[in-house]
Design a protein around this motif. Sequence first.
Motif, mmCIF file in Angstrom:
data_model
loop_
_atom_site.group_PDB
_atom_site.id
_atom_site.type_symbol
_atom_site.label_atom_id
_atom_site.label_comp_id
_atom_site.label_asym_id
_atom_site.label_seq_id
_atom_site.Cartn_x
_atom_site.Cartn_y
_atom_site.Cartn_z
ATOM 1 N N PRO A 148 0.200 -1.309 -0.160
ATOM 2 C CA PRO A 148 0.043 0.104 -0.024
ATOM 3 C C PRO A 148 0.790 0.829 -0.472
ATOM 4 N N ILE A 149 2.071 1.037 0.489
ATOM 5 C CA ILE A 149 2.761 2.153 0.730
ATOM 6 C C ILE A 149 3.315 2.921 -1.290
ATOM 7 N N PHE A 150 3.184 2.544 -1.693
ATOM 8 C CA PHE A 150 2.888 2.553 -3.649
ATOM 9 C C PHE A 150 1.825 2.744 -3.850
ATOM 10 N N GLN A 151 0.448 3.313 -2.795
ATOM 11 C CA GLN A 151 -0.505 3.362 -3.265
ATOM 12 C C GLN A 151 -1.746 3.163 -4.874
ATOM 13 N N ALA A 152 -2.459 1.941 -4.716
ATOM 14 C CA ALA A 152 -2.903 1.802 -5.837
ATOM 15 C C ALA A 152 -3.583 2.741 -6.672
ATOM 16 N N ILE A 153 -4.109 3.664 -6.614
ATOM 17 C CA ILE A 153 -5.325 3.964 -6.975
ATOM 18 C C ILE A 153 -3.927 5.558 -7.567
ATOM 19 N N PRO A 154 -4.504 5.963 -8.757
ATOM 20 C CA PRO A 154 -3.762 7.805 -9.875
ATOM 21 C C PRO A 154 -4.182 8.337 -8.818
ATOM 22 N N ARG A 155 -2.559 8.865 -8.778
ATOM 23 C CA ARG A 155 -2.761 10.895 -8.284
ATOM 24 C C ARG A 155 -3.188 11.076 -9.196
ATOM 25 N N ILE A 156 -3.808 12.531 -9.398
ATOM 26 C CA ILE A 156 -4.228 13.353 -10.251
ATOM 27 C C ILE A 156 -4.422 14.503 -9.942
ATOM 28 N N CYS A 157 -3.757 15.713 -10.544
ATOM 29 C CA CYS A 157 -4.651 17.223 -9.825
ATOM 30 C C CYS A 157 -6.207 17.380 -9.895
ATOM 31 N N LEU A 158 -6.711 17.863 -8.893
ATOM 32 C CA LEU A 158 -8.287 17.859 -9.250
ATOM 33 C C LEU A 158 -8.632 18.901 -10.281
ATOM 34 N N GLY A 159 -7.367 20.102 -9.720
ATOM 35 C CA GLY A 159 -8.132 21.168 -10.828
ATOM 36 C C GLY A 159 -7.251 21.314 -12.411
ATOM 37 N N LYS A 160 -6.297 20.063 -12.603
ATOM 38 C CA LYS A 160 -6.074 20.278 -13.580
ATOM 39 C C LYS A 160 -6.903 20.399 -14.711
ATOM 40 N N ASP A 161 -8.014 19.965 -15.087
ATOM 41 C CA ASP A 161 -8.638 20.170 -16.726
ATOM 42 C C ASP A 161 -9.404 21.574 -16.785
#
Length: 98
Positions: free
Chosen positions: A35-48
Amino acid sequence: MGRMEKIWGKDCWEFQPKRWLKDGVFQQESPFWYPIFQAIPRICLGKDMAYIQMRSIAATLIERFEIDVLNKDTFPGYIQSLTLRMKGGLPINVYHRT
């Protein structure tokens, strides 16, 4: 968890790339396994929204102004910081379109 004998075996303190090889072929572990590498993709919420604003501003400037970059034959240097910036900025001349 990265050094737990229960998960990685007796040689948990040794670098063993062969752990991820099966018959000489790399087999990726489930991203949820460690879990340290986190399975979910990380994206900036304000990117779009930032991309929409950038395109809107660029379109407005290109429509209203002619932009002439000075020193076109030189490559600007970079300043490394939280965001990558150009050393000395980008010298330009701006003319109002008629």
